[in-house]
Design a protein around this motif. Structure first.
Motif, PDB file in Angstrom:
ATOM      1  N   SER A 173       0.811  -1.205   0.000  1.00 15.22           N
ATOM      2  CA  SER A 173       0.000   0.000   0.000  1.00 15.22           C
ATOM      3  C   SER A 173       0.850   1.263   0.000  1.00 15.22           C
ATOM      4  O   SER A 173       1.855   1.347   0.711  1.00 15.22           O
ATOM      5  CB  SER A 173      -0.908   0.012   1.239  1.00 15.22           C
ATOM      6  OG  SER A 173      -1.523   1.266   1.404  1.00 15.22           O
ATOM      7  N   LYS A 175       0.080   3.783   1.401  1.00 14.90           N
ATOM      8  CA  LYS A 175      -0.114   4.395   2.718  1.00 14.90           C
ATOM      9  C   LYS A 175       0.941   3.923   3.722  1.00 14.90           C
ATOM     10  O   LYS A 175       0.969   4.387   4.854  1.00 14.90           O
ATOM     11  CB  LYS A 175      -1.510   4.072   3.247  1.00 14.90           C
ATOM     12  CG  LYS A 175      -2.639   4.673   2.412  1.00 14.90           C
ATOM     13  CD  LYS A 175      -3.995   4.313   2.981  1.00 14.90           C
ATOM     14  CE  LYS A 175      -5.114   4.920   2.128  1.00 14.90           C
ATOM     15  NZ  LYS A 175      -6.460   4.554   2.653  1.00 14.90           N
ATOM     16  N   VAL A 176       1.783   2.990   3.303  1.00 16.02           N
ATOM     17  CA  VAL A 176       2.843   2.456   4.167  1.00 16.02           C
ATOM     18  C   VAL A 176       4.189   2.979   3.681  1.00 16.02           C
ATOM     19  O   VAL A 176       4.497   2.921   2.489  1.00 16.02           O
ATOM     20  CB  VAL A 176       2.845   0.911   4.156  1.00 16.02           C
ATOM     21  CG1 VAL A 176       4.039   0.367   4.928  1.00 16.02           C
ATOM     22  CG2 VAL A 176       1.538   0.383   4.748  1.00 16.02           C
ATOM     23  N   GLU A 283       6.086   3.740   9.058  1.00 16.43           N
ATOM     24  CA  GLU A 283       5.657   2.454   9.632  1.00 16.43           C
ATOM     25  C   GLU A 283       6.805   1.488   9.888  1.00 16.43           C
ATOM     26  O   GLU A 283       6.746   0.681  10.820  1.00 16.43           O
ATOM     27  CB  GLU A 283       4.634   1.785   8.703  1.00 16.43           C
ATOM     28  CG  GLU A 283       3.251   2.382   8.745  1.00 16.43           C
ATOM     29  CD  GLU A 283       3.115   3.672   7.930  1.00 16.43           C
ATOM     30  OE1 GLU A 283       2.095   4.364   8.064  1.00 16.43           O
ATOM     31  OE2 GLU A 283       4.053   3.970   7.149  1.00 16.43           O
ATOM     32  N   LYS A 447       2.152  -4.938   6.872  1.00 14.47           N
ATOM     33  CA  LYS A 447       1.469  -3.734   7.351  1.00 14.47           C
ATOM     34  C   LYS A 447       0.386  -3.304   6.366  1.00 14.47           C
ATOM     35  O   LYS A 447      -0.682  -2.812   6.773  1.00 14.47           O
ATOM     36  CB  LYS A 447       2.488  -2.612   7.549  1.00 14.47           C
ATOM     37  CG  LYS A 447       1.897  -1.338   8.137  1.00 14.47           C
ATOM     38  CD  LYS A 447       1.441  -1.514   9.576  1.00 14.47           C
ATOM     39  CE  LYS A 447       1.007  -0.189  10.189  1.00 14.47           C
ATOM     40  NZ  LYS A 447       0.533  -0.320  11.582  1.00 14.47           N
ATOM     41  N   SER A 448       0.633  -3.499   5.076  1.00 13.96           N
ATOM     42  CA  SER A 448      -0.367  -3.176   4.064  1.00 13.96           C
ATOM     43  C   SER A 448      -1.602  -4.059   4.216  1.00 13.96           C
ATOM     44  O   SER A 448      -2.736  -3.601   4.054  1.00 13.96           O
ATOM     45  CB  SER A 448       0.221  -3.353   2.658  1.00 13.96           C
ATOM     46  OG  SER A 448       1.337  -2.503   2.452  1.00 13.96           O
ATOM     47  N   PRO A 451      -3.337  -3.143   8.419  1.00 18.96           N
ATOM     48  CA  PRO A 451      -2.969  -1.748   8.723  1.00 18.96           C
ATOM     49  C   PRO A 451      -2.989  -1.382  10.195  1.00 18.96           C
ATOM     50  O   PRO A 451      -2.334  -0.409  10.588  1.00 18.96           O
ATOM     51  CB  PRO A 451      -3.981  -0.929   7.921  1.00 18.96           C
ATOM     52  CG  PRO A 451      -5.089  -1.872   7.581  1.00 18.96           C
ATOM     53  CD  PRO A 451      -4.480  -3.220   7.494  1.00 18.96           C
ATOM     54  N   TRP A 452      -3.708  -2.122  10.999  1.00 21.79           N
ATOM     55  CA  TRP A 452      -3.781  -1.775  12.429  1.00 21.79           C
ATOM     56  C   TRP A 452      -2.779  -2.558  13.264  1.00 21.79           C
ATOM     57  O   TRP A 452      -2.741  -2.422  14.482  1.00 21.79           O
ATOM     58  CB  TRP A 452      -5.203  -2.020  12.960  1.00 21.79           C
ATOM     59  CG  TRP A 452      -6.238  -1.292  12.162  1.00 21.79           C
ATOM     60  CD1 TRP A 452      -7.211  -1.822  11.358  1.00 21.79           C
ATOM     61  CD2 TRP A 452      -6.382   0.135  12.052  1.00 21.79           C
ATOM     62  NE1 TRP A 452      -7.941  -0.835  10.763  1.00 21.79           N
ATOM     63  CE2 TRP A 452      -7.458   0.377  11.169  1.00 21.79           C
ATOM     64  CE3 TRP A 452      -5.703   1.215  12.599  1.00 21.79           C
ATOM     65  CZ2 TRP A 452      -7.862   1.663  10.834  1.00 21.79           C
ATOM     66  CZ3 TRP A 452      -6.111   2.503  12.269  1.00 21.79           C
ATOM     67  CH2 TRP A 452      -7.176   2.715  11.393  1.00 21.79           C
TER      68      TRP A 452
END
Length: 510
Positions: A173, A175-176, A283, A447-448, A451-452
């Motif tokens: 992701s 977002k990571v 992250e 982590k992708s 995500p939590w």
């Protein structure tokens, strides 16, 4: 600063037995540890040393310590109030002893043995740039195999951990972000530019983050290629250019910590890097180095104890903020679970002195700090690389780092790791420096998918999805010279060579 095979140092008389986690202070829970001051430029005076002063985290104690620092002839460079770490320059030869006597100071010491004025990362041997002829041959083989990247046929390491197949399911992701704490990253490289995060990048040399445009890039692209190679292993884009990373969909950032004069990774730089990464939403951090000037920092030496304390506070702060820290085990073929290791390379900023240390009481930083994922290296045959440091209870997982004695059936027949180099080039390197980013990439994939997940959960997932070959049945002879080079302790589930096993990117995305 790195885990080169030659880095070691002297025997401190009788080491004090101290628990690492018990002796290093505590982790504050406040939201930010950004430096409050940057009142001095890097000192250039002949007798000036850098120090870390570690205090209680209350405002009154910190302000009192800063007054005592000034009175003792010190100049505050940066104050990380939320973790109680103050970076100081002083030409007073008695500064350390004087400041350690101050109320509220929990540890303090010099971060180098020579006044401020060759570096080590954890790659083993010189880089080999890929020639145009090699590239053409590899591109032809890649096309024939249906690979998306022209040089992928030489990336045996991706196939070894299923990263090529994982990319078809989940490339990671955007977002990571994985931050490469290293010698700088050339974000202009066409394989890195699509995934580079400038807003999470900085130059932390001197202990204060510089976020100006390009501050994170290598000083000298010809020499400071290490961080760019590492970044490509993690997140080189699948864009039809060059190579692919383990997690080609995630973001990668560069936090430069290598000194411009000697290339070393001093403690204050690394403290800055961990705090910066944490406060900027990173992250995962990749740490393919050791903190200079000591290969091992012994807790009965006040300077070395202060270094361990300061860096540990910073990396624990990052963990608390949700950052998983991944580090290379080193290239000295040391057993980190042994009773004694000869260190003849420390301090590496002045004159090394031979000493014998106990790795349970003298620590490779950040590799042996609590919560850090420690990574050993393997070659194409899946066995421990000849140079890789190891140790039952010390190594968490393993990953491809390359091995010139293990030759793959690839177009270049090169057992090392192919990745990005500055100036739009590609090259081969080997070392636990190259193993660690493979794990950082798999952690980014995890982590992708989750995500939590906390850093502790990510570490547990890394171990759960790893493939453990177990200890070798025959005595280990990494370089084939007929001499047993290392002894593997443990069983099929966890052992000293591979920890919980070689990471598996395909299993991570499934």
């Amino acid at each position: 600063m790195a885990h080169l095979p030659s880095r070691r140092r002297l025997a401190l008389a009788v080491p004090v037995v101290l628990s690492l986690t018990a002796s290093l202070g505590f982790l504050p829970t406040a939201a930010s540890a950004a430096p409050a001051t940057a009142t001095a430029t890097q000192a250039a005076d002949a007798g000036t040393l850098a120090y870390v002063v570690n205090t209680k985290v209350d405002h009154r104690t910190i302000e009192s310590a800063k007054k005592a620092i000034a009175a003792a002839g010190g100049t505050v460079v940066a104050t990380y109030a939320k973790i109680g770490v103050i970076v100081v320059h002083s030409a007073n030869p008695d500064f350390g002893a004087q400041i350690r006597a101050v109320r509220g100071v929990q540890s303090a010491g010099a971060t180098r043995t020579a006044p401020l004025s060759p570096a080590g990362t954890t790659d083993e041997g010189a880089a080999e740039l890929m020639s145009a002829a090699q590239a053409a041959k590899t591109a032809s083989a890649s096309a024939a195999a249906g690979a998306s990247e022209p040089l992928e046929a030489d990336q045996w390491d991706l196939r070894a951990i299923g990263a090529d197949k994982a990319a078809e399911i989940n490339p990671g992701s955007s977002k990571v972000t994985v931050a490469v704490i290293d010698t700088g990253v050339d974000d202009t490289h066409p394989d890195l530019a699509p995934n580079f995060s400038a807003s999470q990048s900085a130059n932390c040399v001197g202990g204060v983050a510089d976020t100006s445009e390009g501050a994170w890039r290598p000083y000298n692209p010809t020499e400071d290629y290490h961080g760019t190679h590492v970044a490509g292993e993690i997140a080189a884009a699948r864009n039809g250019i060059g190579v692919a990373g383990v997690a080609p969909g995630v973001k990668v950032a560069g936090i430069k910590v290598s000194d411009p004069k000697d290339g070393l990774f001093y403690p204050e730089n690394v403290v800055c890097a961990f705090v910066f990464a944490a406060d900027h939403g990173v992250e995962v951090t990749n740490n393919s180095y050791y903190v200079d000037p000591w290969l091992y920092n012994c807790m009965d030496d006040p300077d070395q104890k202060a270094i361990v304390d300061a860096v540990n506070r910073a990396q624990l702060y990052a963990q608390k903020k949700g950052t998983l820290n991944v580090a290379s085990a080193g290239n000295s073929n040391h057993d980190l679970d042994s009773d004694a290791i000869v260190d003849d390379s420390s301090p590496d900023d002045s004159t090394p002195v031979t000493r014998t240390i106990d790795p349970h009481e003298c620590f490779d930083v950040p590799t042996q700090l609590p919560g850090v994922v420690t990574v050993s290296a393997t070659g194409v045959k899946g066995t421990k690389s000849y140079y890789s440091t190891y140790g039952l209870g010390a190594v968490d997982v393993a990953a491809p780092g390359g091995d010139r004695y293990q030759i793959p059936e690839t177009p270049s027949a090169n057992g090392r790791i192919l990745s990005t180099m500055p100036n739009n080039a590609y090259g081969f390197l080997q070392g636990t420096s190259m193993a660690s980013p493979h794990v950082a990439g798999v952690a980014a994939l995890l982590k992708s998918a989750h995500p939590w997940a906390s850093p502790a959960t990510l570490q547990a997932l890394l171990k759960a999805q790893a493939d453990n070959p177990g200890c070798p049945a025959e005595p280990y002879d990494g370089n084939g010279d007929g001499v047993v080079d290392a002894t593997c302790e443990g069983g099929k589930r966890v052992n000293g060579f591979y920890g919980f096993g070689v990471v598996n990117a395909l299993r991570a995305v499934k």
